[in-house]
Scaffold this motif. Structure first.
Motif, PDB file in Angstrom:
ATOM      1  N   GLY A   1       0.622  -0.983   0.147  1.00  0.00           N
ATOM      2  CA  GLY A   1      -0.099  -0.004   0.004  1.00  0.00           C
ATOM      3  C   GLY A   1       0.969   1.343  -0.092  1.00  0.00           C
ATOM      4  O   GLY A   1       1.998   1.054  -0.076  1.00  0.00           O
ATOM      5  N   PRO A   2       0.072   2.497   0.274  1.00  0.00           N
ATOM      6  CA  PRO A   2       0.967   3.684   0.062  1.00  0.00           C
ATOM      7  C   PRO A   2       1.831   4.078   1.203  1.00  0.00           C
ATOM      8  O   PRO A   2       2.859   4.689   0.898  1.00  0.00           O
ATOM      9  N   SER A   3       1.725   3.502   2.546  1.00  0.00           N
ATOM     10  CA  SER A   3       2.522   3.836   3.496  1.00  0.00           C
ATOM     11  C   SER A   3       2.717   2.856   4.512  1.00  0.00           C
ATOM     12  O   SER A   3       2.623   3.045   5.634  1.00  0.00           O
ATOM     13  N   SER A   4       3.025   1.498   4.232  1.00  0.00           N
ATOM     14  CA  SER A   4       3.001   0.537   5.035  1.00  0.00           C
ATOM     15  C   SER A   4       3.999  -0.481   4.535  1.00  0.00           C
ATOM     16  O   SER A   4       4.292  -0.548   3.290  1.00  0.00           O
ATOM     17  N   THR A   5       4.359  -1.506   5.262  1.00  0.00           N
ATOM     18  CA  THR A   5       4.961  -2.757   5.084  1.00  0.00           C
ATOM     19  C   THR A   5       3.940  -3.724   5.121  1.00  0.00           C
ATOM     20  O   THR A   5       3.012  -3.776   5.909  1.00  0.00           O
ATOM     21  N   LEU A   6       4.216  -5.152   4.609  1.00  0.00           N
ATOM     22  CA  LEU A   6       3.610  -5.968   4.473  1.00  0.00           C
ATOM     23  C   LEU A   6       3.357  -6.614   6.059  1.00  0.00           C
ATOM     24  O   LEU A   6       2.047  -6.962   6.501  1.00  0.00           O
ATOM     25  N   LEU A   7       4.471  -6.728   6.955  1.00  0.00           N
ATOM     26  CA  LEU A   7       4.243  -6.850   8.296  1.00  0.00           C
ATOM     27  C   LEU A   7       3.385  -5.965   9.125  1.00  0.00           C
ATOM     28  O   LEU A   7       2.308  -6.487   9.710  1.00  0.00           O
TER      29      LEU A   7
ATOM     30  N   HIS B   1       0.919  -4.116   7.811  1.00  0.00           N
ATOM     31  CA  HIS B   1      -0.501  -4.323   7.329  1.00  0.00           C
ATOM     32  C   HIS B   1      -1.014  -5.555   7.921  1.00  0.00           C
ATOM     33  O   HIS B   1      -2.235  -5.453   8.569  1.00  0.00           O
ATOM     34  N   GLN B   2      -0.113  -6.605   8.273  1.00  0.00           N
ATOM     35  CA  GLN B   2      -0.783  -7.780   8.625  1.00  0.00           C
ATOM     36  C   GLN B   2      -1.237  -7.605  10.170  1.00  0.00           C
ATOM     37  O   GLN B   2      -2.146  -8.027  10.712  1.00  0.00           O
ATOM     38  N   VAL B   3      -0.263  -7.075  11.236  1.00  0.00           N
ATOM     39  CA  VAL B   3      -0.397  -6.798  12.393  1.00  0.00           C
ATOM     40  C   VAL B   3      -1.883  -5.822  12.379  1.00  0.00           C
ATOM     41  O   VAL B   3      -2.843  -6.145  13.423  1.00  0.00           O
ATOM     42  N   ARG B   4      -1.824  -4.873  11.653  1.00  0.00           N
ATOM     43  CA  ARG B   4      -3.034  -4.057  11.706  1.00  0.00           C
ATOM     44  C   ARG B   4      -4.527  -4.473  11.376  1.00  0.00           C
ATOM     45  O   ARG B   4      -5.257  -4.499  12.202  1.00  0.00           O
ATOM     46  N   GLN B   5      -4.294  -5.589  10.264  1.00  0.00           N
ATOM     47  CA  GLN B   5      -5.212  -6.249  10.053  1.00  0.00           C
ATOM     48  C   GLN B   5      -5.993  -7.261  11.305  1.00  0.00           C
ATOM     49  O   GLN B   5      -7.253  -7.293  11.548  1.00  0.00           O
TER      50      GLN B   5
END
Length: 203
Positions: free
Chosen positions: A26-32, A34-38
């Motif tokens: 995405g525009p301002s995140s890493t995959l890690l 993103h996963q924590v946030r979800q």
């Protein structure tokens, strides 16, 4: 009700050419991140990120609000990381979501799976899209002791799930089937998640 997310992020990403956990998502995140946030937005009270090969994973996980769990036996395979994450989870955990950093999900998917276990806390749930099983996996807390004992020789979490025929939950979003193992996979699934965006060059 205590809900724990276990995010497996211990591998060395040899086929990708760079750590998958650190890939832009995405525009301002890493995959890690993103996963924590979800996992958190989907309803997890605690998220344990299992690290191993990539030292940058641990401070990034902590900064994202998760607890980093070091797996020094990561070379033995994914089952060792599942054991490490399950060992960190409190004994009174009522729901466990097991996710991998290279299999992106959404808060909506996580939330629906959590609700399924709340409605029937005797069953393991797996998402399905177009007849194919995906991820993450949602388990009642009673399976924690078995998660802490999974072995690579018996295919880890996969065989645990198969030993207790899971309930399948249909999702329209094909992201439940995403599995990022190559630069081509990364490009495909990034475009699926963020249509029209330009993924980073990897490989």
């Amino acid at each position: 009700m205590s809900v724990v997310g276990i995010l497996l992020a211990a591998g060395e990403s040899s086929r990708m050419g760079r750590p998958k956990a650190l890939l832009p998502w995405g525009p301002s995140s890493t995959l890690l991140e993103h996963q924590v946030r979800q996992l958190v937005e989907g309803g997890c009270d605690h998220v344990f990120v299992v690290s191993g090969a990539v030292t940058e994973v641990e401070p990034l996980a902590e900064a994202a609000g998760a607890t980093a769990v070091r797996n020094d036996r990561w070379r033995e395979g994914r089952a060792s990381s599942t054991r490490a994450g399950a060992a960190a989870a409190p004994g009174d955990t009522e729901i466990v979501i097991v996710a991998s950093v290279d299999q992106p999900t959404t808060a909506a998917i996580v939330g629906q799976l959590i609700q399924c276990v709340r409605d029937n806390p005797a069953v393991i749930y797996v998402p399905v899209q177009d007849g194919k099983r995906g991820h993450p996996v949602a388990l009642p807390g009673k399976f924690l002791p078995e998660l802490r004992e999974v072995q690579e020789e018996t295919h880890g979490l996969h065989d645990l799930v198969e030993a207790y025929p899971p309930s399948e939950v249909d999702f329209e979003d094909a992201i439940v089937l995403a599995d990022i193992n190559s630069p081509e996979d990364y490009t495909r699934w990034h475009e699926h998640a963020f249509p029209g965006s330009q993924p980073a060059a990897v490989g």
